[in-house]
Design an enzyme around this catalytic site. Structure first.
Site, mmCIF file in Angstrom:
data_model
loop_
_atom_site.group_PDB
_atom_site.id
_atom_site.type_symbol
_atom_site.label_atom_id
_atom_site.label_comp_id
_atom_site.label_asym_id
_atom_site.label_seq_id
_atom_site.Cartn_x
_atom_site.Cartn_y
_atom_site.Cartn_z
ATOM 1 N N CYS A 100 -21.098 17.885 32.429
ATOM 2 C CA CYS A 100 -20.354 17.017 33.336
ATOM 3 C C CYS A 100 -19.735 17.825 34.476
ATOM 4 O O CYS A 100 -20.447 18.292 35.352
ATOM 5 C CB CYS A 100 -19.324 16.205 32.564
ATOM 6 S SG CYS A 100 -18.751 14.744 33.475
ATOM 7 N N HIS B 163 -22.946 13.650 28.721
ATOM 8 C CA HIS B 163 -22.255 14.330 27.625
ATOM 9 C C HIS B 163 -23.137 14.331 26.379
ATOM 10 O O HIS B 163 -23.069 13.388 25.563
ATOM 11 C CB HIS B 163 -20.931 13.624 27.315
ATOM 12 C CG HIS B 163 -19.875 13.806 28.347
ATOM 13 N ND1 HIS B 163 -18.847 14.713 28.217
ATOM 14 C CD2 HIS B 163 -19.699 13.203 29.552
ATOM 15 C CE1 HIS B 163 -18.059 14.665 29.288
ATOM 16 N NE2 HIS B 163 -18.559 13.744 30.110
ATOM 17 N N GLU C 291 -22.778 15.897 23.722
ATOM 18 C CA GLU C 291 -21.981 16.022 22.498
ATOM 19 C C GLU C 291 -21.653 14.666 21.879
ATOM 20 O O GLU C 291 -21.360 14.578 20.679
ATOM 21 C CB GLU C 291 -20.681 16.787 22.766
ATOM 22 C CG GLU C 291 -19.630 16.065 23.589
ATOM 23 C CD GLU C 291 -19.789 16.234 25.094
ATOM 24 O OE1 GLU C 291 -18.803 16.007 25.828
ATOM 25 O OE2 GLU C 291 -20.903 16.580 25.538
ATOM 26 N N GLY D 163 -6.163 13.449 7.834
ATOM 27 C CA GLY D 163 -7.612 13.332 7.733
ATOM 28 C C GLY D 163 -8.098 11.980 7.278
ATOM 29 O O GLY D 163 -9.103 11.879 6.560
#
Length: 564
Positions: free
Chosen positions: A414, A540, A542, A49
């Site tokens: 898409c 896209h 996102e 992380g």
């Protein structure tokens, strides 16, 4: 502080004087004379992380009104992640300028709400390519080109670029891979040189893993000690240690790590497992990580920021009691990070709609007309994922036919949007042979075709429409209702487009082309107004959705899924 001479006339003059004086004092204690460079390295194992720690620290510094940038240096020799498939690398994130980047840049943007560019992601391949091009053009005057100084100089030039060119207060650089990897050595050597050259303006944070041995019922710090030892052998002394652990570590363990790793006790920070990555900034703040870093950088910490918006976001997540069930249909659903930005965008949008997200992954190769009802009948909404190639395409058609006929809210992204067009052309227009050139180059009805200007390009890196483009929305459409404005800018990553030769026939049959790029006349959005919410977008969304600024399309989709 400069000498200030102000002739004061009455109350207004006094007020102006003190306002100016307070502003100067504030600037004195918040302005950064030189850009501070923070390096985040990892040890023991990968996937601890580093990106989340980097993004969280960046958020804490940003909340203190510092100008912060985060960049990722990846040790692989690919020039960029654009040609890596999801099985190798997970999601390929697209920056605002069209650069194909590591997925950690998505985390940087979601946390900081600042667009990234090519400068925020550098690979070994790009470094070596630049050096070789310089050598070929004679920039090194015939000298022998070596890792030191030529490769490390190029790495350092890129490390400093955001600070020197854009004048950021802090530049956080995440070094990919794990200390000890042969691929990472030039980057670690560059960090060593930076620490030597910049002194207090350069700080190293090392993230390691503290495993719990179940048989012994205790945590073991030896891997961390060895990881720091490897870093020391390379000439880098970490200033702050972040210990990745499943549960809270006791004080003796933290002090032991500090003692054996040459780090002060207060500079050993824990990164404990939390229910969501968005809790990490608050967890680090409670341990004073940002204050410790500022002290090491020689900057007064000042007042601790409240992070009101961030805490309100987490409160809504905690308080949400009802669920919204969303099915994501794609061919990479077994991979954890293949649709990372979509997952996070759905989660964020669900929280802002006061719902807990129940996301079901459905493999597009394992859904067909025989089981589609079983898999989708209980879903509040369905998202048809982006992708490339033929594999799993028929499953997407089966899912789309079912949700369209049963009026389940659906978002196609898409390739998902292209599948919407193909399915509609086949089953509503009656064009049984409708297809995409990508799937069947010989199809008689190419409702999706490659862009004309791309047909003669053969280099994999240059065949796509990449980056942010303008789109004009039709008033009254679902897309217009979602965005609340007529002109939007969204990021693209694709080769194929809706074939305008079929546009009129699709619209006559009930599929509206509600968003277009005015410059190219390319269709960006399709929707079926007769249905509750059935929208496909060529771009896209996102890539352009953050915690404090969620993409309106996801908000609208989740809202429609809740209404049912």
């Amino acid at each position: 502080m400069p000498l200030i001479i102000i002739k004061i006339h009455g109350r207004i003059g006094i007020s102006v004087f003190f306002t100016y004086l307070c502003a100067l004092i504030f600037l004195k204690f918040t302005a950064v004379a030189n850009t501070k460079y923070i390096f985040v390295t990892g040890g023991v194992v990968s996937s601890l992380g580093k990106g989340i720690v980097s993004a969280s620290l960046g958020k804490l510094l940003q909340a203190r009104n510092f100008k912060v940038a985060i960049q990722k240096f990846d040790p692989y020799i690919n020039v960029d992640p654009g040609t890596l498939n999801p099985y190798e690398h997970g999601e390929c994130f697209v920056a605002s300028d069209g650069h194909e980047a590591d997925l950690d840049l998505g985390h940087y943007e979601r946390f900081l709400n600042v667009p990234t560019t090519k400068a925020n992601n550098v690979t070994t391949g790009r470094i070596y390519l630049t050096v070789i091009e310089k050598e070929r053009s004679g920039d090194y005057l015939g000298k022998t080109v070596q890792v030191i100084p030529h490769i490390t100089d190029e790495i350092k030039r890129n490390m400093k670029m955001l600070g020197t060119k854009h004048k950021y207060d802090f530049v956080i650089t995440e070094i990919g891979g794990t200390v000890g990897d042969i691929e990472s050595l030039p980057f670690i050597e560059s960090v060593r040189q930076m620490k030597w050259e910049l002194g207090k303006d350069c700080i190293c944070i090392h993230l390691t893993y503290v495993p719990f041995i179940a048989a012994a019922k205790e945590y073991k710090t030896k891997p961390t000690q060895h990881s720091v030892k490897q870093l020391l052998e390379l000439g880098v002394q970490p200033d702050i240690l972040v210990l990745r652990t499943e549960h809270e570590l006791n004080t003796p363990i933290l002090h032991k790590v500090a003692l054996f790793c040459n780090v002060s006790k207060e500079s050993v920070i824990q990164s404990i497992d939390v229910s969501t990555i968005y809790e990490v900034p608050l967890m680090l703040q409670r341990q004073g990580m940002d204050e410790i870093l500022l002290e090491k950088a020689g900057i007064p910490a000042g007042t601790k920021p409240e992070l009101k918006e961030w805490k309100e976001f987490l409160r809504r997540k905690t308080d949400a009691s009802k669920e919204v069930k969303i099915a994501l249909v794609g061919k990479y659903v077994e991979l954890q990070d293949a649709y990372k930005s979509i997952e996070e965008s759905l989660l964020i949008a669900s929280i802002y709609n006061d719902r807990r997200l129940d996301l079901r992954f459905i493999h597009s190769e394992k859904i067909d007309k025989n089981n589609v009802e079983t898999l989708l009948k209980d879903m509040d909404g369905v998202l048809i994922a982006p992708g490339f190639g033929q594999r799993g395409i028929e499953g997407k058609f089966a899912a789309l036919k079912y949700v369209r006929e049963h009026d389940i809210p659906c978002l196609g992204i898409c390739l998902g949007m292209q599948c919407m067009v193909i399915e509609y052309a086949r089953n509503v227009l009656g064009l049984e042979n409708a297809n995409s050139t990508e799937i069947d180059p010989t199809a008689p009805c190419k409702v999706i075709d490659i862009m004309e200007e791309q047909k003669n390009i053969t280099s994999m890196g240059g065949t796509m429409r990449l980056g942010e483009f303008e789109c004009t929305l039709e008033k009254g459409s679902k897309a217009y209702e979602a965005y609340g404005k007529q002109t939007i800018f969204e990021r693209h990553r694709h080769r194929y487009e809706l074939n305008n030769e079929y546009k009129a026939r699709l619209e006559a049959a009930g599929m509206k082309c509600s968003g277009e790029n005015q410059e190219t006349n390319l269709v960006e959005i399709v929707e079926v107004p007769a249905l509750k919410w059935y929208v496909g977008v060529q771009y896209h969304p996102e890539y352009n959705s953050t915690v404090v600024n969620p993409n309106p399309l996801f908000i609208s989709f989740i809202k429609a899924a809740i209404k049912g």
